[in-house]
Design a protein around this motif. Structure first.
Motif, short mmCIF file in Angstrom:
data_model
loop_
_atom_site.label_atom_id
_atom_site.label_comp_id
_atom_site.label_asym_id
_atom_site.label_seq_id
_atom_site.Cartn_x
_atom_site.Cartn_y
_atom_site.Cartn_z
N PRO A 89 0.81 -1.24 0.00
CA PRO A 89 0.00 0.00 0.00
C PRO A 89 0.84 1.28 0.00
N GLU A 90 1.95 1.25 0.70
CA GLU A 90 2.78 2.46 0.74
C GLU A 90 3.38 2.74 -0.62
N ARG A 91 3.82 1.71 -1.28
CA ARG A 91 4.41 1.89 -2.61
C ARG A 91 3.33 2.29 -3.62
N LEU A 93 0.73 4.00 -2.98
CA LEU A 93 0.44 5.41 -2.73
C LEU A 93 1.54 6.28 -3.34
N ALA A 94 2.77 5.85 -3.17
CA ALA A 94 3.89 6.63 -3.71
C ALA A 94 3.85 6.69 -5.23
N ARG A 243 14.02 4.85 -4.12
CA ARG A 243 13.19 5.96 -3.66
C ARG A 243 13.50 7.21 -4.44
N GLU A 247 10.31 6.90 -7.68
CA GLU A 247 9.12 7.37 -6.98
C GLU A 247 9.01 8.87 -7.01
N PHE A 248 10.11 9.55 -7.10
CA PHE A 248 10.02 10.98 -7.29
C PHE A 248 9.31 11.30 -8.59
N ALA A 251 5.62 10.37 -8.13
CA ALA A 251 4.90 11.24 -7.20
C ALA A 251 4.64 12.59 -7.84
N GLU A 252 5.59 13.07 -8.58
CA GLU A 252 5.38 14.36 -9.23
C GLU A 252 4.38 14.25 -10.35
N GLY B 162 5.68 5.86 7.08
CA GLY B 162 5.74 5.54 5.66
C GLY B 162 4.59 6.10 4.84
N MET B 163 3.37 5.93 5.33
CA MET B 163 2.22 6.39 4.55
C MET B 163 2.15 7.92 4.52
N TRP B 166 3.96 10.46 1.59
CA TRP B 166 3.45 10.81 0.27
C TRP B 166 2.24 11.72 0.34
N ILE B 222 5.90 16.95 -0.57
CA ILE B 222 6.06 15.71 0.19
C ILE B 222 7.40 15.76 0.94
N LEU B 224 9.96 13.92 1.26
CA LEU B 224 11.23 13.57 0.63
C LEU B 224 11.78 14.74 -0.19
N ILE B 225 10.91 15.40 -0.91
CA ILE B 225 11.38 16.52 -1.73
C ILE B 225 11.73 17.71 -0.84
#
Lengths: 284, 286
Positions: A89-91, A93-94, A243, A247-248, A251-252, B162-163, B166, B222, B224-225
């Motif tokens: 689920p975390e991935r 979402l990412a 990561r 995923e950047f 995510a963008e 973790g959740m 994002w 987010i 990380l950025i």
């Protein structure tokens, strides 16, 4: 750099081959180690001489590494994203895998499909030869009880050919090898070490200092492979920091126009070095 | 969006961590719905900090930035989410059994703390020589010996947040444990932070609670950025603040890019999960 030890696609991609066949392997109750013993000699390294009719590569998922004998403390040294898997689920979402693209609707790699423990990739310029070779591999997989899902790919687009973009070769600085090869220096001069897997000479548990000094560095000359299949196109990315790279981008892209075609499946794999593959085939 | 005029930062001890944490988890949706309905509220964050080997006590952290009256805000919040707030705060030290809106407002106001923040555009009326002295003293340090982090504990912390990685706008709450002998140097570094422009977001703050040094921010991107950006633009001031923390491995002799990466790792790995939050500048996805 020890190019004999690095799998070919990490450094060179498959620019000359036009046809590819990917086998998504499920180990199940089969004998993966025996199968790997026979397959490891077919894996092409980066210094593989030109002129061969076909090239093969082997990538392993976290579940595949566990089946081949890596224990939890050793697996814990791998990237967290790799251990979770793309269907987590975390991935999801990412990566923006929602609604029709969510892992529940995937054809492979999702929670409702058989687990993908390994990825066997074969490439060739000759379709007939590739068929002949693939028939041999399928007999071998069946002999050792490995189930598989076959994907035929035409390497006509850049996305399906996971060659790292090293940049123009004339005057400008190339991307440092450490950006996609574990164990090499990256753009800021940092060199990663590990994951370390103990070379066992005894059945007794080994103390920590022995494990460090007498260990197989799985990270040396390996890489992570990100695989996603969107409709008919395969996207593959090589990067040692899952990561940072993939995923950047995703995510963008969540707020921008959606990708064309529904996501069919994906996974995170590890491309071990040839030595690491031999280690796994011999059972440590 | 203009910078809110007021902020409230509260950190109180928690008697029963498990019950408080469970109450916060149960009441999360109601609390966040209440945050959206309170007029004048810009940011809000509620988190329970677990005890660790460095800090023996659990703590409840509550922060909000708003325009208007504090009493009116707390009364409105209590009116909207009384059962949830009572369920969370009843596990805090010295919280009265029969809580009403005035009692709740008085309890929270009495425990408001002052947080250190980077300088804002209006600046401070501080003599230049004092600024130079503070900044110079803050730069003189030798990093402590690094301590190996427990891999299992690190994995648990990463899984907990973790959740939230994002979700744009999710507050970033970082917890660092400062050894007793290094507290004075960290305080000097925080004073230096107030005297210079650190190019951090206006809502970024530091807060002491016992041996814990809390760092919180409401990034628009987010985590990380945002952490990557902050590790570049505010490398020096943040390094000075955290240099005495054993878990931080930003050695001064490393090249800038390496130090920046170490700062980013330290920032991301030391985060605590936030129970309930609100950020008016970001619309949350369903």
């Amino acid at each position: 750099m020890d190019s004999e030890d690095i799998q070919r696609m990490v450094l060179q991609g498959q620019r000359r081959e036009r046809f590819a066949r990917y086998y998504l392997l499920t180990f199940g109750s089969g004998e993966p180690r025996r199968a790997l013993t026979r397959l490891v000699t077919a894996v092409s390294s980066a210094d593989h001489a030109g002129g061969s009719a076909a090239r093969c590569q082997c990538a392993l998922a976290a579940s595949g590494l566990r089946t081949l004998g890596l224990k939890d403390p050793e697996l814990a040294q791998f990237s967290r994203e790799f251990r979770q898997g793309m269907a987590h689920p975390e991935r999801a979402l990412a990566n923006g895998d929602r609604a029709a693209d969510s892992p529940e609707h995937w054809e492979f790699g999702g929670p409702n499909t058989p687990p993908v423990d390994a990825l066997w990739l074969s490439f060739s310029n000759d379709a007939a030869y590739l068929d002949q070779l693939s028939a041999q591999y399928e007999r071998l997989f069946a002999r050792f009880g490995l189930s598989f899902l076959v994907q035929n790919v035409a390497l006509s687009s850049r996305e399906s050919n996971p060659a790292p973009d090293l940049g123009p070769r004339r005057r400008f600085k190339r991307i440092p090898y450490g950006e996609f090869v574990l164990g090499e220096r990256d753009a800021i001069g940092e060199r990663s070490r590990g994951p370390l897997v103990a070379i066992k000479q005894s059945a007794r548990p080994m103390p920590a200092w022995v494990r460090t000094n007498n260990a197989q560095d799985f990270g040396k000359n390996g890489s992570y492979l990100v695989v996603r299949k969107v409709a008919q196109s395969w996207f593959m990315r090589l990067n040692v920091d899952l990561r940072r790279q993939f995923e950047f981008e995703q995510a963008e892209a969540q707020g921008s126009a959606p990708r064309s075609g529904r996501l069919r499946g994906g996974g995170y794999f590890f491309l071990p070095s040839v030595r690491a593959l031999n280690y796994l085939a011999e059972g440590g | 969006m203009t910078t809110p005029r007021q902020s409230l930062t509260v950190a109180v001890g928690v008697v029963d961590y498990a019950a408080c944490s469970a109450a916060l988890t149960r009441g999360r949706c109601s609390l966040e719905a209440a945050f959206t309905q309170v007029a004048g509220l810009e940011h809000a964050c509620l988190a329970v900090l677990a005890a660790s080997r460095e800090a023996a006590d659990s703590a409840l952290f509550f922060e909000c930035s708003f325009n208007g009256s504090l009493a009116a805000l707390l009364s409105a919040l209590f009116a909207l989410a009384e059962p949830e707030l009572a369920a969370v705060f009843e596990h805090c030290a010295e919280f009265p059994k029969a809580a009403s809106a005035p009692v709740f407002a008085e309890y929270v106001s009495a425990r408001a703390r002052r947080a250190s923040a980077p300088v804002v555009a209006e600046g401070h009326d501080v003599a230049s020589w004092r600024k130079w002295c503070t900044a110079l003293v803050a730069r003189c340090y030798w990093p402590p010996s690094p301590t190996a982090q427990d891999a299992a504990e690190l994995e648990l912390r990463r899984s907990a947040v973790g959740m939230q990685d994002w979700e744009p706008g999710a507050p970033l709450l970082h917890v660092a444990h400062v050894p007793q002998q290094s507290r004075s140097r960290v305080k000097r570094a925080l004073r230096a932070l107030e005297h210079e422009s650190a190019r951090l977001d206006p809502q970024t703050r530091f807060l002491w609670h016992g041996d814990r040094l809390l760092f919180f921010a409401f990034p628009a991107q987010i985590a990380l950025i945002w952490s990557e950006r902050v590790s570049r633009v505010a490398l020096a001031p943040l390094t000075r603040v955290w240099a005495a923390v054993p878990a931080f491995q930003g050695r001064p002799w490393l090249r800038q890019a390496r130090r920046s990466r170490e700062l980013r790792r330290f920032l991301l790995d030391g985060r605590a999960p936030v129970g309930a939050w609100f950020n008016a500048s970001v619309r949350r996805s369903a």
